[in-house]
Each structure stands twice: as structure tokens, then as C-alpha cells.
Design a protein around this motif. Sequence first.
Motif, mmCIF file in Angstrom:
data_model
loop_
_atom_site.group_PDB
_atom_site.id
_atom_site.type_symbol
_atom_site.label_atom_id
_atom_site.label_comp_id
_atom_site.label_asym_id
_atom_site.label_seq_id
_atom_site.Cartn_x
_atom_site.Cartn_y
_atom_site.Cartn_z
ATOM 1 N N GLN A 1 57.870 59.002 -27.562
ATOM 2 C CA GLN A 1 57.050 58.432 -28.756
ATOM 3 C C GLN A 1 56.130 59.381 -29.498
ATOM 4 O O GLN A 1 55.483 59.254 -30.399
ATOM 5 C CB GLN A 1 56.796 57.040 -28.592
ATOM 6 N N HIS B 1 69.677 49.441 -32.861
ATOM 7 C CA HIS B 1 68.488 49.595 -33.963
ATOM 8 C C HIS B 1 68.770 49.043 -35.455
ATOM 9 O O HIS B 1 68.052 48.339 -36.231
ATOM 10 C CB HIS B 1 67.868 50.971 -33.935
ATOM 11 N N CYS C 1 67.358 57.916 -42.887
ATOM 12 C CA CYS C 1 67.600 59.073 -42.299
ATOM 13 C C CYS C 1 68.438 59.790 -43.068
ATOM 14 O O CYS C 1 68.487 61.224 -43.499
ATOM 15 C CB CYS C 1 68.156 58.815 -40.949
ATOM 16 N N GLU D 1 67.131 59.984 -35.638
ATOM 17 C CA GLU D 1 67.627 58.932 -35.358
ATOM 18 C C GLU D 1 66.921 57.526 -35.943
ATOM 19 O O GLU D 1 65.614 57.432 -35.892
ATOM 20 C CB GLU D 1 67.556 58.495 -33.927
ATOM 21 N N ASN D 2 67.524 56.506 -36.394
ATOM 22 C CA ASN D 2 67.089 55.406 -37.014
ATOM 23 C C ASN D 2 66.322 54.534 -36.103
ATOM 24 O O ASN D 2 66.746 54.576 -34.631
ATOM 25 C CB ASN D 2 68.032 54.373 -37.882
ATOM 26 N N ASP D 3 65.308 53.867 -36.332
ATOM 27 C CA ASP D 3 64.475 53.015 -35.429
ATOM 28 C C ASP D 3 64.532 51.895 -35.773
ATOM 29 O O ASP D 3 65.135 51.247 -36.896
ATOM 30 C CB ASP D 3 63.166 53.509 -35.096
ATOM 31 N N HIS E 1 65.770 63.599 -25.662
ATOM 32 C CA HIS E 1 65.066 62.472 -26.683
ATOM 33 C C HIS E 1 63.442 62.741 -26.199
ATOM 34 O O HIS E 1 62.933 61.972 -25.125
ATOM 35 C CB HIS E 1 65.705 61.197 -26.204
ATOM 36 N N HIS F 1 62.846 60.446 -33.780
ATOM 37 C CA HIS F 1 62.376 59.333 -34.707
ATOM 38 C C HIS F 1 61.934 59.935 -35.947
ATOM 39 O O HIS F 1 61.092 61.084 -35.958
ATOM 40 C CB HIS F 1 61.798 58.169 -34.156
#
Length: 303
Positions: A103, A204, A187, A176-178, A100, A143
Motif C-alpha cells: 500500500q 473488490h 481503471c 487494479e480496482n480497489d 504486487h 492500485h
Amino acid sequence: MRIGYPCINRSIHCTASHTFRLASYTGERLRETVTANLACLEKILRYNHEHGLLFFRITSDLVPFASHPICTFPWQEHFAGEFRRIGEFIRKNGFRISMHPDQFVLLNAPDEGVFQRSIADLVYQTQVLDLMGLDATAKVQIHVGGVYGDKRLSMDRFAEKYTLLDEVIKNRLVIENDERLYTIRDCLELHDRTGIPVIADSFHHALNNKGERFADLLEPLRETWKGRDGIPMVDYSSQEPGKRVGAHAEHIVLEDFRQFLKETLLADIDIMLEIKDKEKSALLALAAARDDARLITRIPAHA
DNA sequence: AATGGTCAAGTCAGC
DNA sequence: GCTGACTTGACCATT
């Protein structure tokens, strides 16, 4: 179904996240640090294997500054043997692996420099998984990115930029949804436009949704994962009481997790527990899931 | 040896 | 306009 936790194990005195300051960079320092990180990664994976935790997220810090111009040390060649050996352990024992990027990786950034640095990081992350010899079921989750004042345009930009990516990255990338900007629905729309699989974060989703029940989204989510992608991954967490909304829990709330298992009963998914005490909660979750599995097997096959 | 300020990178919300 | 949050942790200068 496999259960796991991200990056760090608190039970063994070993972390694969050793780093150093940019100002301290030397080839030698990088070599030492990565040597230590790979040794710890192997120990963590051995712990996980012994405890039945077969879903694991490898830390982005494994090779510090790997995507920074300062990093000229040929770590891919130098550590090829170690990566291969760890990869064999992963494959032999049936682990599911994810990474992952943090940011700063933003495919839909309007700024070309941000976009290029994001690509560089995705190259690094996919190289780690490639060097381990892992197939396309090992994923790199990001994201959707920023909104930049116009969500519509920013989603369009994501779809455009995605199509420009190298196949090596596309094979591994999932979105991925945030909790603030892009929902699971968003998404799924991007999946329809690009084919990218969608990894759902249940916590989330609870904070950012349009009224859909998580359980009702499981089938559309599953359809975004093609055969070679493996079964869907899902991130699970819950609210830490008394903290800011969205703060991840320190400990698993087993009652909530059992409820989650019940809702997702028929979906074959790998669950990543984003809980701060890491393997401790993951072990409790695993025990709960095994309890559940015993209950399920008591149901007659044709009922 | 302990500790607290700081760390490559970006964006957004809330003050 | 600044700070904190994000998967929060780990480094390192200073004591």
C-alpha cells in the motif's frame, strides 16, 4: 487459463518472505535472508509445477529493504545466477508470474517523497522479474492510489505520473480496482488515457461498482491487454462469513467459484485466488475448472 | 520454547 | 485524533 495463489504456500515448510528489522540490517544479514528466500521460492514453484498451479505471485519481501536507502548490498549481481535459474524454471514450465507492491506504492501521491519511494519500489520489483529473464507477460500490479480530496485531480495526476515512468516499468505495470476508491470503470478510463492494462479484482468489484455486471466488463478488460502483455489476469476472492465486509475468505466456496467460472466461461484469463488458505483452495479451484473444461469440450464446436 | 508486541513506507473510514 | 484495514505475516525481546 491458469490458476494460482499469492506469495505463500502453507503445505511446505518454506517461505520466501523471511525478513528482519531495519535495525538488524547488515549486508551479511541481507545475503543470508535472500539466500533462504530464493531457495524457498524455488521449492514453492516446484510444488506448484507438480500440482498444476501455474499462476503465482512472488512476494514483495523476497529482497527485504531492497528499495530502502539502507540497502547497499549488490543483491542483483550477487544473486544473478539464482534469479536466472529460477527464471528458466518459470519459462520452461509455462508459469504466469505477478508481483504486487503493497500500500505504500502510490504513483498519484501529491507528496514528491512518497512518489519517489514508490518509483524506487517499482524499480526493485521490475528488477526481480528482469533478472529472471521474464517477458512482458510478468506483471507488477498496483492500485490507482489515494483520492486526496479530489478524485478527478488524483486520476489526472496518475495519468501524468505514469507517462513519466521508464519504459522498463511501463512494460510491467498494470492497475487494479480497489474495494473503496477506484472502480474497474475508473481503471478502464485510465487505460484509455495511458494504455496501461487493467487487472480486475472480482471481489473488490462486488464491493465497489456502478451496477455493471462483472461478466460484461470482461471484454473491455481484455482489450486493455495487448499481445505482448499476455492474457488478462484476474484476482478472485469471496467474503469471509461473519467478518467485516471486504474480509477475504479463509476457504474457497466452490459453489461461488463455479458460478464465477460460468460467468467468465468464454474469457481466456489467468485467475489468482486471494483466499487465505492459499494452495489448498487453489487446488480445489483447479479441480473445479478442470471439471468445467470437460463439460465445455462436450459442447459441439459449431453449436 | 513459547508468546505477544511490534514492524520502512500511506491513506482512508469509522469510531 | 486514534485505530484498524489493506495480500497479513514474521521478527525478536521478553519470559
